[in-house]
Write an enzyme that holds these catalytic residues in place. Structure first.
Site, PDB file in Angstrom:
ATOM      1  N   SER A 149       0.830  -1.067   0.049  1.00 51.34           N
ATOM      2  CA  SER A 149      -0.135   0.056  -0.039  1.00 51.34           C
ATOM      3  C   SER A 149       0.817   1.230  -0.015  1.00 51.34           C
ATOM      4  O   SER A 149       1.989   1.099   0.517  1.00 51.34           O
ATOM      5  CB  SER A 149      -0.933  -0.011   1.112  1.00 51.34           C
ATOM      6  OG  SER A 149      -0.076  -0.189   2.274  1.00 51.34           O
ATOM      7  N   GLU A 171       6.290  -0.509  -5.431  1.00 53.69           N
ATOM      8  CA  GLU A 171       5.186  -0.949  -6.456  1.00 53.69           C
ATOM      9  C   GLU A 171       3.848  -0.930  -5.491  1.00 53.69           C
ATOM     10  O   GLU A 171       3.726  -1.715  -4.718  1.00 53.69           O
ATOM     11  CB  GLU A 171       5.295  -2.165  -7.055  1.00 53.69           C
ATOM     12  CG  GLU A 171       6.715  -2.739  -7.514  1.00 53.69           C
ATOM     13  CD  GLU A 171       6.510  -2.090  -9.260  1.00 53.69           C
ATOM     14  OE1 GLU A 171       5.333  -1.629  -9.568  1.00 53.69           O
ATOM     15  OE2 GLU A 171       7.601  -1.967  -9.933  1.00 53.69           O
ATOM     16  N   CYS A 220      -3.823  -4.988  -7.723  1.00 48.44           N
ATOM     17  CA  CYS A 220      -3.371  -3.647  -7.941  1.00 48.44           C
ATOM     18  C   CYS A 220      -3.902  -2.894  -9.244  1.00 48.44           C
ATOM     19  O   CYS A 220      -4.189  -1.752  -9.114  1.00 48.44           O
ATOM     20  CB  CYS A 220      -1.865  -3.332  -7.772  1.00 48.44           C
ATOM     21  SG  CYS A 220      -1.101  -4.138  -8.569  1.00 48.44           S
ATOM     22  N   GLU A 264      -8.102   3.760  -2.922  1.00 58.09           N
ATOM     23  CA  GLU A 264      -8.144   2.064  -3.624  1.00 58.09           C
ATOM     24  C   GLU A 264      -9.282   1.220  -2.918  1.00 58.09           C
ATOM     25  O   GLU A 264      -8.938   1.087  -1.613  1.00 58.09           O
ATOM     26  CB  GLU A 264      -6.786   1.725  -3.433  1.00 58.09           C
ATOM     27  CG  GLU A 264      -6.605   0.310  -4.230  1.00 58.09           C
ATOM     28  CD  GLU A 264      -5.125  -0.043  -4.031  1.00 58.09           C
ATOM     29  OE1 GLU A 264      -4.668   0.098  -2.962  1.00 58.09           O
ATOM     30  OE2 GLU A 264      -4.658  -0.905  -4.756  1.00 58.09           O
TER      31      GLU A 264
HETATM   32  P1  NAP Z   1       0.220  -3.522   3.059  1.00 61.26           P
HETATM   33  O1  NAP Z   1      -0.312  -3.510   4.002  1.00 61.26           O
HETATM   34  O2  NAP Z   1       1.149  -2.432   2.934  1.00 61.26           O
HETATM   35  O3  NAP Z   1       1.480  -4.598   3.194  1.00 61.26           O
HETATM   36  C1  NAP Z   1       2.400  -5.042   2.443  1.00 61.26           C
HETATM   37  C2  NAP Z   1       3.533  -5.474   3.090  1.00 61.26           C
HETATM   38  O4  NAP Z   1       4.371  -4.504   3.922  1.00 61.26           O
HETATM   39  C3  NAP Z   1       3.396  -6.804   3.923  1.00 61.26           C
HETATM   40  O5  NAP Z   1       4.126  -7.609   4.179  1.00 61.26           O
HETATM   41  C4  NAP Z   1       3.168  -6.044   5.423  1.00 61.26           C
HETATM   42  O6  NAP Z   1       3.429  -6.984   6.589  1.00 61.26           O
HETATM   43  C5  NAP Z   1       4.534  -5.050   5.340  1.00 61.26           C
HETATM   44  N1  NAP Z   1       4.415  -3.977   6.239  1.00 61.26           N
HETATM   45  C6  NAP Z   1       3.341  -3.621   7.038  1.00 61.26           C
HETATM   46  N2  NAP Z   1       3.700  -2.406   7.796  1.00 61.26           N
HETATM   47  C7  NAP Z   1       4.904  -2.168   7.345  1.00 61.26           C
HETATM   48  C8  NAP Z   1       6.115  -1.122   7.963  1.00 61.26           C
HETATM   49  N3  NAP Z   1       5.760  -0.344   8.805  1.00 61.26           N
HETATM   50  N4  NAP Z   1       7.258  -1.376   7.273  1.00 61.26           N
HETATM   51  C9  NAP Z   1       7.752  -2.215   6.327  1.00 61.26           C
HETATM   52  N5  NAP Z   1       6.865  -3.230   6.227  1.00 61.26           N
HETATM   53  C10 NAP Z   1       5.610  -3.121   6.474  1.00 61.26           C
HETATM   54  O7  NAP Z   1      -0.365  -4.128   1.568  1.00 61.26           O
HETATM   55  P2  NAP Z   1      -1.216  -5.458   1.500  1.00 61.26           P
HETATM   56  O8  NAP Z   1      -2.507  -5.021   2.062  1.00 61.26           O
HETATM   57  O9  NAP Z   1      -0.573  -6.723   1.824  1.00 61.26           O
HETATM   58  O10 NAP Z   1      -1.437  -5.422  -0.076  1.00 61.26           O
HETATM   59  C11 NAP Z   1      -2.304  -4.567  -0.839  1.00 61.26           C
HETATM   60  C12 NAP Z   1      -1.716  -3.308  -1.451  1.00 61.26           C
HETATM   61  O11 NAP Z   1      -0.613  -3.808  -2.112  1.00 61.26           O
HETATM   62  C13 NAP Z   1      -2.884  -2.607  -2.420  1.00 61.26           C
HETATM   63  O12 NAP Z   1      -2.514  -1.308  -1.956  1.00 61.26           O
HETATM   64  C14 NAP Z   1      -1.946  -2.846  -3.828  1.00 61.26           C
HETATM   65  O13 NAP Z   1      -2.518  -2.086  -4.522  1.00 61.26           O
HETATM   66  C15 NAP Z   1      -0.614  -3.061  -3.440  1.00 61.26           C
HETATM   67  N6  NAP Z   1      -0.078  -3.947  -4.623  1.00 61.26           N
HETATM   68  C16 NAP Z   1       0.617  -3.221  -5.554  1.00 61.26           C
HETATM   69  C17 NAP Z   1       0.981  -3.993  -6.607  1.00 61.26           C
HETATM   70  C18 NAP Z   1       1.809  -3.390  -7.726  1.00 61.26           C
HETATM   71  O14 NAP Z   1       2.631  -3.984  -8.371  1.00 61.26           O
HETATM   72  N7  NAP Z   1       1.854  -2.192  -7.949  1.00 61.26           N
HETATM   73  C19 NAP Z   1       0.801  -5.550  -6.826  1.00 61.26           C
HETATM   74  C20 NAP Z   1      -0.065  -5.968  -5.596  1.00 61.26           C
HETATM   75  C21 NAP Z   1      -0.512  -5.335  -4.554  1.00 61.26           C
HETATM   76  P3  NAP Z   1       2.293  -7.478   7.366  1.00 61.26           P
HETATM   77  O15 NAP Z   1       1.560  -8.335   6.263  1.00 61.26           O
HETATM   78  O16 NAP Z   1       2.941  -8.202   8.433  1.00 61.26           O
HETATM   79  O17 NAP Z   1       1.588  -6.177   7.691  1.00 61.26           O
END
Ligand code: NAP
Length: 474
Positions: A228, A247, A281, A375
């Site tokens: 995110s 990303e 995404c 989003e």
């Molecule tokens: P997220 O909540 O941002 O988590 C992504 C990763 O970051 C997880 O491994 C999470 O661990 C970790 N994380 C959380 N807090 C952190 C911190 N303070 N420091 C470092 N890492 C941390 O995202 P998500 O809910 O898993 O995925 C959905 C998001 O990903 C959406 O916004 C989507 O659009 C985006 N996405 C983008 C793409 C692209 O290629 N542009 C592709 C797929 C998804 P935890 O799970 O332990 O919290």
């Protein structure tokens, strides 16, 4: 089943665990180790210590390890797909599709490993360059910390692990807390594929704790993050001068011009809006359709959407299952309710079937509503009519995000204009914005990110250019 951390080629016990539940059934499926600070540091040290081993592997050796992994994934396709479905509630047909794509991703990585090369620099083109031979080389960065999201737990990990190995880097992988099982399975496969000990390390635990420690470590050379925008911005701030590739999210838009054959594109719109429950995404979140086609499109789109099969992700017929968490289901439902209160119409969906949010089509959504400007990451799509394509382009550009956009049109000038004016990383002409194959350059502008994945491009991000100049003057 208690899992172990994977550090320096060994499966290591943790002191504390967190229960992992199936998002669909609510059943406990595993106990996930929560790495202590010492264990996170041990994983970083292992990656740091082994970076020279990795850098010394020949291109052929790196490529062969990745080819072995491709074969192992082919041999275990169904097992991996079921792991993904259990941990993330991705319907099995889409999990099988994800494994198939992952096989291709690693195959492309195996091929890229053999293509790492530099170029000659025409030194003598400068007045002061005579009798000199100059060329560039690409060298691995060293240690890559990969932080990945839940929505494509195997293939988005592959977009980091594949190019990192192809380029000769070591890796510490921190998968999303909801989807660690596929990451641990990958570690088993890579061990079997012949990756030297300590070159891939997998540590689980809260994103804040593990993520912060990885991002702040001096021994990490690059952080590659998919997730995110909020977390991405935080990582960018903490990483200081480290290389960071981000990303991030989007609210992808699609324009449908007059004269489009709706029967051809409606099935694509259904797939693009609702596959993996909209947790993609580049899921279609906003559709702008020419007013002459609006009513007919809504009827056809509604009919095909209502034919989707709702249910258990492990059932092969299921199209739509639960979102990743109860909180995300509630959030999406609240955003739909807000839109309805503000005058939007719910054409279908908008409610829950047991734990599953039904695929939802909204109309008359104005740009400031959360379902438009944030989003959604849920099976929710808005359809609004436009008088001309220019209006659609302006609506799509009216966003903090810019990952991919799509346009269906028969007019070549209109397509050209859209390709020039859309403020996104990728424009899909006569396709949905959700289109992606894994070797293409993929990434966003604005708050959608700052880098490009796709094997060739990720390998570039994960290597440093070195210049060598030979002085042949006496
Ligand atoms: P997220 O909540 O941002 O988590 C992504 C990763 O970051 C997880 O491994 C999470 O661990 C970790 N994380 C959380 N807090 C952190 C911190 N303070 N420091 C470092 N890492 C941390 O995202 P998500 O809910 O898993 O995925 C959905 C998001 O990903 C959406 O916004 C989507 O659009 C985006 N996405 C983008 C793409 C692209 O290629 N542009 C592709 C797929 C998804 P935890 O799970 O332990 O919290």
């Amino acid at each position: 089943m208690k899992k172990k951390l994977f550090i320096d080629g060994m499966w290591v016990e943790a002191e504390s665990f967190s229960d992992l539940y199936s998002p669909y059934s609510g059943d406990k499926i595993a106990e996930i180790p929560q790495a202590s600070n010492e264990q996170i540091d041990a994983a970083i040290d292992a990656a740091h210590k082994n970076r020279k081993t990795m850098a010394k592997l020949t291109a052929l050796e790196r490529s062969s390890i990745l080819e072995n992994l491709v074969q192992l994934l082919k041999d275990n396709k169904r097992t991996v797909a079921e792991i993904i479905s259990k941990e993330s509630a991705k319907p099995l047909k889409f999990s099988l599709g994800e494994v198939q794509r992952t096989i291709e991703t690693y195959k492309f990585a195996a091929e890229e490993a053999k293509r790492l090369h530099g170029e000659m620099v025409p030194m003598e083109a400068a007045e002061n360059g005579s009798n000199r031979l100059g060329y560039t080389m690409r060298e691995p960065l060293g240690v890559i910390a990969a932080i990945t999201p839940f929505n494509f737990p195997l293939n988005l990990v592959a977009h980091k692990v594949g190019p990192a190995i192809a380029a000769g880097n070591t890796i510490i992988l921190k998968p999303a807390s909801q989807t660690p099982l596929s990451a641990y399975y990958l570690a088993e496969l890579l061990e079997e594929a012949g990756l030297p000990k300590g070159c891939l390390n997998v540590v689980t635990g809260s994103g804040k704790v593990v993520g912060d420690r990885l991002v702040s470590s001096d021994k990490v050379d690059m952080v590659t993050f998919t997730g995110s925008p909020e977390v991405g911005k935080n990582i960018q701030r903490k990483a200081e001068l480290k290389k960071v590739s981000l990303e991030l999210g989007s609210n992808a838009g699609l324009i449908i011009d007059k004269d489009t054959d709706l029967d051809k594109i409606v099935p694509k719109c259904v797939t693009g809006s609702f596959s993996n429950q909209g947790q993609v995404c580049i899921s279609i979140q906003r559709i702008y359709i020419h007013e002459s086609l609006y009513e007919t499109f809504i009827q056809k789109f509604k009919k095909e959407t209502e034919a989707l099969v709702i249910g258990d992700p492990l059932n092969e017929n299921t199209d739509i299952s639960s979102l990743i968490s109860v909180q995300d289901t509630e959030r999406a439902k609240n955003w739909i309710d807000e839109a309805e209160k503000e005058g939007s119409k719910i054409i279908t969906g908008g409610k829950l079937n047991n734990s599953v949010l039904l695929p939802t089509i909204l109309t008359d959504t104005y740009p400031d509503l959360k379902v438009s400007c944030q989003e959604v990451f849920a099976p929710v799509v808005s359809v609004n009519s436009i008088q001309n394509v220019q209006e659609g382009i302006e609506q799509i550009n009216n966003s903090r995000y810019g990952l991919q956009a799509g346009i269906f049109t028969k007019d070549i000038q209109t397509a050209f204009q859209a390709s020039r004016e859309l403020e996104v990383g990728g424009v899909m002409i006569n396709d949905i914005p959700t289109y992606r194959v894994d070797q293409m350059p993929y990434g966003g502008v604005k708050e959608s990110g700052n880098a490009r994945e796709g094997l060739k491009y990720a390998v570039e991000e994960m290597t440093e250019m070195k210049l060598v100049v030979w002085n042949n003057n006496d």
